[in-house]
Design a protein around this motif. Structure first.
Motif, PDB file in Angstrom:
ATOM      1  N   ILE A 125      11.675  -0.113   4.547  1.00 20.84           N
ATOM      2  CA  ILE A 125      11.152  -0.143   3.171  1.00 20.84           C
ATOM      3  C   ILE A 125       9.663   0.184   3.173  1.00 20.84           C
ATOM      4  O   ILE A 125       9.175   0.973   2.356  1.00 20.84           O
ATOM      5  CB  ILE A 125      11.410  -1.526   2.512  1.00 20.84           C
ATOM      6  N   ARG A 126       8.947  -0.417   4.122  1.00 25.03           N
ATOM      7  CA  ARG A 126       7.499  -0.168   4.192  1.00 25.03           C
ATOM      8  C   ARG A 126       7.206   1.308   4.471  1.00 25.03           C
ATOM      9  O   ARG A 126       6.330   1.900   3.851  1.00 25.03           O
ATOM     10  CB  ARG A 126       6.862  -1.021   5.291  1.00 25.03           C
ATOM     11  N   ARG A 127       7.970   1.881   5.388  1.00 26.03           N
ATOM     12  CA  ARG A 127       7.737   3.284   5.758  1.00 26.03           C
ATOM     13  C   ARG A 127       7.971   4.203   4.547  1.00 26.03           C
ATOM     14  O   ARG A 127       7.140   5.034   4.213  1.00 26.03           O
ATOM     15  CB  ARG A 127       8.659   3.671   6.922  1.00 26.03           C
ATOM     16  N   VAL A 128       9.088   3.989   3.886  1.00 22.94           N
ATOM     17  CA  VAL A 128       9.430   4.837   2.729  1.00 22.94           C
ATOM     18  C   VAL A 128       8.406   4.629   1.606  1.00 22.94           C
ATOM     19  O   VAL A 128       7.965   5.579   0.953  1.00 22.94           O
ATOM     20  CB  VAL A 128      10.867   4.515   2.248  1.00 22.94           C
ATOM     21  N   SER A 129       8.003   3.363   1.410  1.00 15.60           N
ATOM     22  CA  SER A 129       7.054   3.063   0.329  1.00 15.60           C
ATOM     23  C   SER A 129       5.672   3.628   0.633  1.00 15.60           C
ATOM     24  O   SER A 129       4.961   4.065  -0.279  1.00 15.60           O
ATOM     25  CB  SER A 129       6.962   1.554   0.108  1.00 15.60           C
ATOM     26  N   ARG A 130       5.293   3.610   1.898  1.00 11.98           N
ATOM     27  CA  ARG A 130       4.005   4.231   2.265  1.00 11.98           C
ATOM     28  C   ARG A 130       4.037   5.709   1.927  1.00 11.98           C
ATOM     29  O   ARG A 130       3.068   6.259   1.394  1.00 11.98           O
ATOM     30  CB  ARG A 130       3.724   4.057   3.775  1.00 11.98           C
ATOM     31  N   ASP A 131       5.166   6.364   2.219  1.00 13.96           N
ATOM     32  CA  ASP A 131       5.305   7.797   1.902  1.00 13.96           C
ATOM     33  C   ASP A 131       5.180   8.020   0.396  1.00 13.96           C
ATOM     34  O   ASP A 131       4.489   8.924  -0.061  1.00 13.96           O
ATOM     35  CB  ASP A 131       6.664   8.334   2.375  1.00 13.96           C
ATOM     36  N   SER A 132       5.884   7.177  -0.383  1.00 11.55           N
ATOM     37  CA  SER A 132       5.834   7.345  -1.843  1.00 11.55           C
ATOM     38  C   SER A 132       4.416   7.097  -2.351  1.00 11.55           C
ATOM     39  O   SER A 132       3.885   7.883  -3.138  1.00 11.55           O
ATOM     40  CB  SER A 132       6.744   6.354  -2.567  1.00 11.55           C
ATOM     41  N   PHE A 133       3.807   6.015  -1.876  1.00 13.77           N
ATOM     42  CA  PHE A 133       2.459   5.663  -2.331  1.00 13.77           C
ATOM     43  C   PHE A 133       1.495   6.809  -2.039  1.00 13.77           C
ATOM     44  O   PHE A 133       0.691   7.203  -2.884  1.00 13.77           O
ATOM     45  CB  PHE A 133       2.021   4.372  -1.627  1.00 13.77           C
ATOM     46  N   TRP A 134       1.621   7.364  -0.835  1.00 11.56           N
ATOM     47  CA  TRP A 134       0.743   8.459  -0.448  1.00 11.56           C
ATOM     48  C   TRP A 134       0.984   9.681  -1.342  1.00 11.56           C
ATOM     49  O   TRP A 134       0.032  10.338  -1.795  1.00 11.56           O
ATOM     50  CB  TRP A 134       0.951   8.811   1.032  1.00 11.56           C
ATOM     51  N   THR A 135       2.261   9.968  -1.629  1.00 16.61           N
ATOM     52  CA  THR A 135       2.592  11.109  -2.503  1.00 16.61           C
ATOM     53  C   THR A 135       1.929  10.942  -3.873  1.00 16.61           C
ATOM     54  O   THR A 135       1.425  11.913  -4.454  1.00 16.61           O
ATOM     55  CB  THR A 135       4.128  11.199  -2.682  1.00 16.61           C
TER      56      THR A 135
END
Ligand SMILES: N[C@@H](CCC(=O)N[C@@H](CS)C(=O)NCC(=O)O)C(=O)O
Length: 216
Positions: A125-135
């Motif tokens: 979840i953290r990995r995917v959310s970091r990607d989204s946040f960065w996007t």
């Protein structure tokens, strides 16, 4: 008026907006480390147990979007939102997106346990959310390529709303220097007296180009 905030938290947005109005106000730094926001006294102020809350006489306004709407509407002369209806809708659209999407993705990173009790899923979840946040940050950076401020030529509460998430990105160790437009915008933000006053009160070393403790 009295603002309940936590240093470095999303309440920084409402804090900056309040300072930008130029009217006198009081502040109260809620001690989230000691879970003061979940205690009976604070729950009487904001039953959601969240920061920020803005007390105006006998009424308390909660939610960053509502506080920004209230301040920008009550103190129109401060120019914190556009006058034109369609531009105002764009402004509302942006700050709603910050609350519903950008903030929520950051929360998946910092408070993953709210979303699942399956600890094995936390990293994912953290990995995917970091990607989204960065996007989302990249998207904001792009909008600043041709604009001085988030919505164009006018500084609005939308600008105040982005700053705590840039702070968050620095804390998350994201490569924020790749976001040249956002970094240039940060300098413009720091040229505003209201922003400097708030960052100093919150003890935020973003002023010195670094992140500080506290959560988004
Ligand atoms: N949608 C709310 C979110 C507020 C929020 O999540 N605040 C965080 C600090 S950034 C908080 O109070 N966290 C503690 C908690 O939710 O228990 C707003 O925009 O005001």
């Amino acid at each position: 008026m009295k603002l309940y905030y936590a240093p470095g938290a999303c309440s920084m947005a409402s804090h900056i907006c309040l300072e930008e109005t130029g009217v006198p106000y009081e502040t109260y730094a809620v001690n989230t480390q000691r879970k003061e926001h979940k205690g009976p006294e604070y729950l009487r102020i904001n039953k959601h147990g969240q920061i920020p809350a803005l007390a105006v006489d006998d009424t308390v306004i909660v939610e960053n979007v509502a506080i920004q709407y209230y301040l920008a509407s009550r103190y129109r002369e401060a120019g914190l939102k556009p006058m034109d209806l369609m531009e105002e809708a764009r402004w509302l659209s942006f700050i709603s997106w910050m609350a519903s999407t950008v903030h929520v993705s950051a929360k998946h990173i910092t408070r993953t346990y709210i979303y699942t009790d399956d600890e094995a899923a936390h990293d994912s979840i953290r990995r995917v959310s970091r990607d989204s946040f960065w996007t989302y940050l990249v998207e904001i950076d792009r909008t600043l390529a041709d604009n001085q401020w988030i919505l164009g030529d006018q500084f609005t509460t939308a600008d105040a709303y982005v700053l705590p998430y840039l702070n968050g990105a620095i804390k998350f160790g994201m490569p924020v220097d790749d976001l040249a437009n956002l970094r240039a915008w940060q300098k413009r933000m720091l040229n505003r007296k209201a922003v400097r006053v708030v960052l100093e009160r919150e003890g935020n070393t973003l002023l010195a180009g670094a992140a500080v403790a506290g959560g988004v």
